[in-house]
Design an enzyme around this catalytic site. Structure first.
Site, PDB file in Angstrom:
ATOM      1  N   SER A 136      35.523  48.150  36.135  1.00 38.45           N
ATOM      2  CA  SER A 136      36.541  49.150  36.470  1.00 38.45           C
ATOM      3  C   SER A 136      35.985  50.553  36.417  1.00 38.45           C
ATOM      4  O   SER A 136      36.640  51.484  36.872  1.00 38.45           O
ATOM      5  CB  SER A 136      37.685  49.074  35.456  1.00 38.45           C
ATOM      6  N   HIS A 157      35.199  45.999  43.298  1.00 34.51           N
ATOM      7  CA  HIS A 157      36.272  46.209  42.326  1.00 34.51           C
ATOM      8  C   HIS A 157      37.614  45.716  42.871  1.00 34.51           C
ATOM      9  O   HIS A 157      38.250  46.390  43.687  1.00 34.51           O
ATOM     10  CB  HIS A 157      36.329  47.711  41.962  1.00 34.51           C
ATOM     11  N   GLU A 169      37.748  48.006  46.083  1.00 36.03           N
ATOM     12  CA  GLU A 169      36.841  49.156  46.209  1.00 36.03           C
ATOM     13  C   GLU A 169      35.414  48.616  46.280  1.00 36.03           C
ATOM     14  O   GLU A 169      35.039  47.765  45.460  1.00 36.03           O
ATOM     15  CB  GLU A 169      36.952  50.064  44.986  1.00 36.03           C
ATOM     16  N   ASN A 207      40.846  54.063  39.435  1.00 38.11           N
ATOM     17  CA  ASN A 207      40.984  54.270  37.991  1.00 38.11           C
ATOM     18  C   ASN A 207      40.715  55.704  37.549  1.00 38.11           C
ATOM     19  O   ASN A 207      41.170  56.112  36.483  1.00 38.11           O
ATOM     20  CB  ASN A 207      40.089  53.280  37.236  1.00 38.11           C
TER      21      ASN A 207
HETATM   22  N1  LIG Z   1      42.617  43.963  33.985  1.00 39.97           N
HETATM   23  C1  LIG Z   1      42.614  44.674  35.095  1.00 39.97           C
HETATM   24  O1  LIG Z   1      43.662  45.162  35.548  1.00 39.97           O
HETATM   25  C2  LIG Z   1      41.329  44.897  35.841  1.00 39.97           C
HETATM   26  C3  LIG Z   1      41.366  45.347  37.157  1.00 39.97           C
HETATM   27  C4  LIG Z   1      40.155  45.503  37.868  1.00 39.97           C
HETATM   28  C5  LIG Z   1      38.951  45.248  37.238  1.00 39.97           C
HETATM   29  N2  LIG Z   1      38.930  44.817  35.938  1.00 39.97           N
HETATM   30  C6  LIG Z   1      37.630  44.543  35.327  1.00 39.97           C
HETATM   31  O2  LIG Z   1      37.400  43.150  35.387  1.00 39.97           O
HETATM   32  C7  LIG Z   1      36.595  42.753  34.256  1.00 39.97           C
HETATM   33  C8  LIG Z   1      37.317  41.654  33.491  1.00 39.97           C
HETATM   34  O3  LIG Z   1      38.584  42.136  33.079  1.00 39.97           O
HETATM   35  P1  LIG Z   1      39.781  41.135  32.733  1.00 39.97           P
HETATM   36  O4  LIG Z   1      41.018  41.932  32.773  1.00 39.97           O
HETATM   37  O5  LIG Z   1      39.658  39.897  33.550  1.00 39.97           O
HETATM   38  O6  LIG Z   1      39.429  40.788  31.200  1.00 39.97           O
HETATM   39  P2  LIG Z   1      39.803  39.476  30.370  1.00 39.97           P
HETATM   40  O7  LIG Z   1      39.718  39.869  28.940  1.00 39.97           O
HETATM   41  O8  LIG Z   1      41.073  38.864  30.880  1.00 39.97           O
HETATM   42  O9  LIG Z   1      38.627  38.443  30.753  1.00 39.97           O
HETATM   43  C9  LIG Z   1      37.293  38.636  30.404  1.00 39.97           C
HETATM   44  C10 LIG Z   1      36.646  37.253  30.376  1.00 39.97           C
HETATM   45  O10 LIG Z   1      35.229  37.413  30.205  1.00 39.97           O
HETATM   46  C11 LIG Z   1      34.796  36.338  29.399  1.00 39.97           C
HETATM   47  N3  LIG Z   1      33.495  36.634  28.815  1.00 39.97           N
HETATM   48  C12 LIG Z   1      33.171  37.521  27.836  1.00 39.97           C
HETATM   49  N4  LIG Z   1      31.853  37.454  27.567  1.00 39.97           N
HETATM   50  C13 LIG Z   1      31.333  36.504  28.401  1.00 39.97           C
HETATM   51  C14 LIG Z   1      30.044  35.967  28.584  1.00 39.97           C
HETATM   52  N5  LIG Z   1      29.015  36.393  27.854  1.00 39.97           N
HETATM   53  N6  LIG Z   1      29.876  34.993  29.516  1.00 39.97           N
HETATM   54  C15 LIG Z   1      30.911  34.528  30.245  1.00 39.97           C
HETATM   55  N7  LIG Z   1      32.176  35.015  30.106  1.00 39.97           N
HETATM   56  C16 LIG Z   1      32.375  35.975  29.192  1.00 39.97           C
HETATM   57  C17 LIG Z   1      35.906  36.216  28.342  1.00 39.97           C
HETATM   58  O11 LIG Z   1      35.844  34.967  27.678  1.00 39.97           O
HETATM   59  C18 LIG Z   1      37.147  36.383  29.215  1.00 39.97           C
HETATM   60  O12 LIG Z   1      37.614  35.135  29.716  1.00 39.97           O
HETATM   61  C19 LIG Z   1      36.340  44.015  33.451  1.00 39.97           C
HETATM   62  O13 LIG Z   1      35.131  44.579  33.853  1.00 39.97           O
HETATM   63  C20 LIG Z   1      37.499  44.901  33.855  1.00 39.97           C
HETATM   64  O14 LIG Z   1      37.238  46.273  33.700  1.00 39.97           O
HETATM   65  C21 LIG Z   1      40.087  44.620  35.233  1.00 39.97           C
END
Ligand SMILES: NC(=O)c1ccc[n+]([C@@H]2O[C@H](COP(=O)([O-])OP(=O)(O)OC[C@H]3O[C@@H](n4cnc5c(N)ncnc54)[C@H](O)[C@@H]3O)[C@@H](O)[C@H]2O)c1
Length: 308
Positions: A136, A157, A169, A207
């Site tokens: 993000s 993104h 993005e 963001n």
């Molecule tokens: N939540 C949002 O609205 C949003 C929107 C766009 C982008 N993002 C980005 O997407 C990414 C994930 O966010 P999210 O909301 O899905 O988080 P989340 O907490 O729901 O999921 C993260 C996942 O990563 C896994 N993980 C952690 N370490 C790991 C590893 N070493 N190997 C494999 N898996 C691993 C965790 O077990 C978890 O299932 C982040 O970079 C976040 O900034 C989030």
């Protein structure tokens, strides 16, 4: 969704013209399961990796429910749902991603974790594979520099929830090659999304604008200007936002919101991006929002009740 809508979108990219057949997704959380869902529905084979089989199984259950929702709304057929689910399999370890053409990293928004995964992943990849990060906010150039292929690295993104939100993005790092950009753009188009191109500055476009608004809403709560209900109602009815900023923060995940604010604060060295101490406190408490059952609202009751 009709098969030709899946194969060819209005921008003209078709799956058949692309060198991408198999997509790896690392992280099966909110974003990773959504990315796996849309890629599989568009006809790509998907290898989905997380820390454990249990996390993968939980993700498949969510994908199955979300596909079921699309089916009940008449957006996809039963066969499309079943085929999409059959295209997703568990990548047990990073080595299982070795035959993927595109790998999208969607793990926790923590630069050290992402860098470690990218470093461990590269030796397993084929030379032509493109690597993308769904970060993000973190610098694409910096993440790319930890890999053996900065010219084949890009920011991709997606927005949350992925099956619903149209935008992706695309962010080029300093070394991203034109070919990588073109292939990535074509991939995004084949899954029915629209690209906005952003430069590689902290938090990109969406963001950079959205998170300071959410942070300000938390300050408004912290300073007692309004309670959770008043702040969210004010922004829904007064600014015509579809959901209030605190509800949205819970939806994004407060850990992700805090990480983005920290990246903005450090990356742009401007005090206006200082994360609100109340957001820090919620994260320290593990009150991360919807995914943790509690954030600015408590989701253990129906309907959820404000926590302040
Ligand atoms: N939540 C949002 O609205 C949003 C929107 C766009 C982008 N993002 C980005 O997407 C990414 C994930 O966010 P999210 O909301 O899905 O988080 P989340 O907490 O729901 O999921 C993260 C996942 O990563 C896994 N993980 C952690 N370490 C790991 C590893 N070493 N190997 C494999 N898996 C691993 C965790 O077990 C978890 O299932 C982040 O970079 C976040 O900034 C989030």
């Amino acid at each position: 969704m009709a098969e030709d809508a899946l194969e060819r979108n209005p921008e003209g990219s078709s799956r058949a013209e692309l060198s991408i057949r198999k997509v790896g997704v690392i992280g099966a959380g909110q974003m990773g399961n959504g990315i796996a869902h849309v890629a599989a529905l568009a006809g790509y084979e998907v290898e989905l990796n997380d820390l454990s089989r249990a996390q993968y199984d939980a993700a498949i259950e969510i994908i199955s429910n979300n596909l079921g929702r699309q089916l009940s709304k008449g957006k996809i057929t039963e066969a499309e749902r079943d085929e999409a689910l059959a295209r997703i399999s568990f990548a047990d370890g990073l080595e299982a991603l070795g035959d993927c053409d595109l790998i999208i990293e969607a793990v926790t928004e923590d630069e050290d974790i992402k860098r470690r995964i990218l470093t461990d992943l590269c030796p397993h990849l084929k030379a032509s594979a493109i690597l993308a990060s769904n970060t993000s906010s973190i610098s694409i150039t910096r993440l790319a520099s930890t890999t053996d292929r900065p010219e084949q690295f890009i920011g991709m993104h997606f927005m949350n929830p992925v099956p619903v939100m149209k935008l992706v993005e695309l962010i080029r790092g300093i070394a991203t090659a034109d070919d990588t950009f073109r292939t990535s753009r074509a991939f995004v188009e084949t899954i029915g999304k629209t690209v906005a191109v952003a430069e590689d500055f902290p938090a990109f476009i969406v963001n950079r604008i959205l998170l300071p608004m959410i942070n300000e809403a938390v300050y408004t709560l912290y300073e007692g200007v309004g309670n959770v209900e008043a702040i969210d109602t004010a922004m829904r009815l007064g600014a015509h936002h579809p959901m209030g900023p605190l509800q949205l923060a819970d939806f994004i995940g407060l850990d992700t919101c805090l990480s983005v604010m920290q990246v903005l604060y450090e990356g742009l060295a401007d005090s206006k991006y200082r994360p609100c101490p109340l957001m820090v406190k919620y994260v320290e408490a593990g009150w991360l929002g919807r995914k943790a059952g509690r954030g600015f609202y408590d989701y253990r009751s129906d309907p959820p009740v404000p926590t302040r």
